[in-house]
Motif scaffolding. Structure first.
Motif, PDB file in Angstrom:
ATOM      1  N   GLY A  68      21.697 -22.694 -34.505  1.00  0.00           N
ATOM      2  CA  GLY A  68      20.284 -22.456 -34.798  1.00  0.00           C
ATOM      3  C   GLY A  68      19.870 -23.119 -36.104  1.00  0.00           C
ATOM      4  O   GLY A  68      20.688 -23.445 -36.954  1.00  0.00           O
ATOM      5  N   THR A  69      18.581 -23.286 -36.266  1.00  0.00           N
ATOM      6  CA  THR A  69      18.051 -23.890 -37.484  1.00  0.00           C
ATOM      7  C   THR A  69      17.484 -22.783 -38.366  1.00  0.00           C
ATOM      8  O   THR A  69      17.857 -21.625 -38.225  1.00  0.00           O
ATOM      9  N   HIS A  70      16.563 -23.122 -39.227  1.00  0.00           N
ATOM     10  CA  HIS A  70      15.931 -22.124 -40.072  1.00  0.00           C
ATOM     11  C   HIS A  70      15.037 -21.181 -39.262  1.00  0.00           C
ATOM     12  O   HIS A  70      14.523 -20.211 -39.790  1.00  0.00           O
ATOM     13  N   PHE A  71      14.879 -21.433 -37.970  1.00  0.00           N
ATOM     14  CA  PHE A  71      14.107 -20.549 -37.100  1.00  0.00           C
ATOM     15  C   PHE A  71      14.980 -19.464 -36.470  1.00  0.00           C
ATOM     16  O   PHE A  71      14.553 -18.801 -35.540  1.00  0.00           O
ATOM     17  N   ASN A  72      16.205 -19.298 -36.956  1.00  0.00           N
ATOM     18  CA  ASN A  72      17.098 -18.279 -36.418  1.00  0.00           C
ATOM     19  C   ASN A  72      16.495 -16.889 -36.598  1.00  0.00           C
ATOM     20  O   ASN A  72      15.673 -16.660 -37.481  1.00  0.00           O
ATOM     21  N   HIS A  73      16.936 -15.941 -35.789  1.00  0.00           N
ATOM     22  CA  HIS A  73      16.365 -14.594 -35.765  1.00  0.00           C
ATOM     23  C   HIS A  73      17.012 -13.671 -36.803  1.00  0.00           C
ATOM     24  O   HIS A  73      18.101 -13.932 -37.289  1.00  0.00           O
ATOM     25  N   ASP A  74      16.325 -12.570 -37.101  1.00  0.00           N
ATOM     26  CA  ASP A  74      16.870 -11.500 -37.937  1.00  0.00           C
ATOM     27  C   ASP A  74      17.852 -10.716 -37.069  1.00  0.00           C
ATOM     28  O   ASP A  74      17.520 -10.302 -35.960  1.00  0.00           O
ATOM     29  N   GLU A  75      19.058 -10.469 -37.565  1.00  0.00           N
ATOM     30  CA  GLU A  75      20.133  -9.923 -36.736  1.00  0.00           C
ATOM     31  C   GLU A  75      19.903  -8.491 -36.273  1.00  0.00           C
ATOM     32  O   GLU A  75      20.312  -8.117 -35.182  1.00  0.00           O
ATOM     33  N   THR A  76      19.280  -7.647 -37.085  1.00  0.00           N
ATOM     34  CA  THR A  76      19.119  -6.241 -36.708  1.00  0.00           C
ATOM     35  C   THR A  76      17.659  -5.837 -36.542  1.00  0.00           C
ATOM     36  O   THR A  76      17.314  -4.677 -36.734  1.00  0.00           O
ATOM     37  N   ARG A  77      16.826  -6.771 -36.160  1.00  0.00           N
ATOM     38  CA  ARG A  77      15.406  -6.444 -36.031  1.00  0.00           C
ATOM     39  C   ARG A  77      15.171  -5.459 -34.882  1.00  0.00           C
ATOM     40  O   ARG A  77      15.999  -5.310 -33.983  1.00  0.00           O
ATOM     41  N   GLU A  78      14.035  -4.810 -34.943  1.00  0.00           N
ATOM     42  CA  GLU A  78      13.618  -3.878 -33.901  1.00  0.00           C
ATOM     43  C   GLU A  78      13.190  -4.676 -32.678  1.00  0.00           C
ATOM     44  O   GLU A  78      12.396  -5.599 -32.793  1.00  0.00           O
ATOM     45  N   ARG A  79      13.731  -4.328 -31.499  1.00  0.00           N
ATOM     46  CA  ARG A  79      13.402  -5.059 -30.274  1.00  0.00           C
ATOM     47  C   ARG A  79      12.761  -4.117 -29.255  1.00  0.00           C
ATOM     48  O   ARG A  79      13.244  -3.012 -29.044  1.00  0.00           O
ATOM     49  N   LYS A  80      11.717  -4.590 -28.615  1.00  0.00           N
ATOM     50  CA  LYS A  80      10.995  -3.776 -27.639  1.00  0.00           C
ATOM     51  C   LYS A  80      11.770  -3.730 -26.331  1.00  0.00           C
ATOM     52  O   LYS A  80      12.303  -4.745 -25.874  1.00  0.00           O
ATOM     53  N   LEU A  81      11.819  -2.540 -25.729  1.00  0.00           N
ATOM     54  CA  LEU A  81      12.440  -2.363 -24.420  1.00  0.00           C
ATOM     55  C   LEU A  81      11.362  -2.375 -23.343  1.00  0.00           C
ATOM     56  O   LEU A  81      10.269  -1.841 -23.541  1.00  0.00           O
TER      57      LEU A  81
END
Length: 149
Positions: A68-81
């Motif tokens: 991934g580049t600098h657009f990589n995701h936050d590892e423990t972010r809140e995700r919608k189900l």
């Protein structure tokens, strides 16, 4: 239908009595699904919360994608189900009762889409955990004795 299990939450069955199980989709970003396909998912402290008629999984760790580049995701972010409205309402009402919670039990890929199995759970007391350990040990010893014959 092809299913590939990506990650299991083994501690959930040790810590809780698992009652009802549901299949939920996830709202993910591009690099998250790539990490999931590599199997880089942990449920260590993950739990499900409800907010304004929506369900969210919190504290689930999806490692950053290697390429991934600098657009990589936050590892423990809140995700919608992604669940049906009736399922969310039913689970939310149960959680309001004393002792119930909703925990993720496994993540898998179903037809190329990431799915999470969640379960309505009631906490176990220490003596319940000990009883489960005794049963597992007895079962293991019986299997070992049968193998030696």
């Amino acid at each position: 239908m092809s299913e590939k299990i990506v990650s299991l939450n083994r501690s959930a069955s040790h810590e809780y009595f698992l009652e009802d199980r549901y299949e939920a989709g996830l709202v993910l970003t591009g690099t998250e699904i790539k990490s999931i396909r590599q199997g880089k998912v942990q449920f260590k402290d993950a739990y499900i919360s409800f907010n304004e008629g929506e369900a969210f999984i919190k504290e689930m760790h999806i490692a950053q994608y290697d390429h991934g580049t600098h657009f990589n995701h936050d590892e423990t972010r809140e995700r919608k189900l992604l669940l049906h409205r009736d399922e969310i309402r039913k689970l939310n009402n149960k959680v309001k009762l004393k002792g119930y919670t909703v925990v993720p039990t496994k993540m898998y890929l179903k037809n190329g889409r990431a799915k999470v199995e969640i379960a309505l759970a009631k906490g176990k007391a220490l003596y319940d955990k000990r009883q489960d350990d005794k049963i597992k040990t007895a079962k293991r010893e019986m299997e070992k004795a049968l193998k030696l014959r």
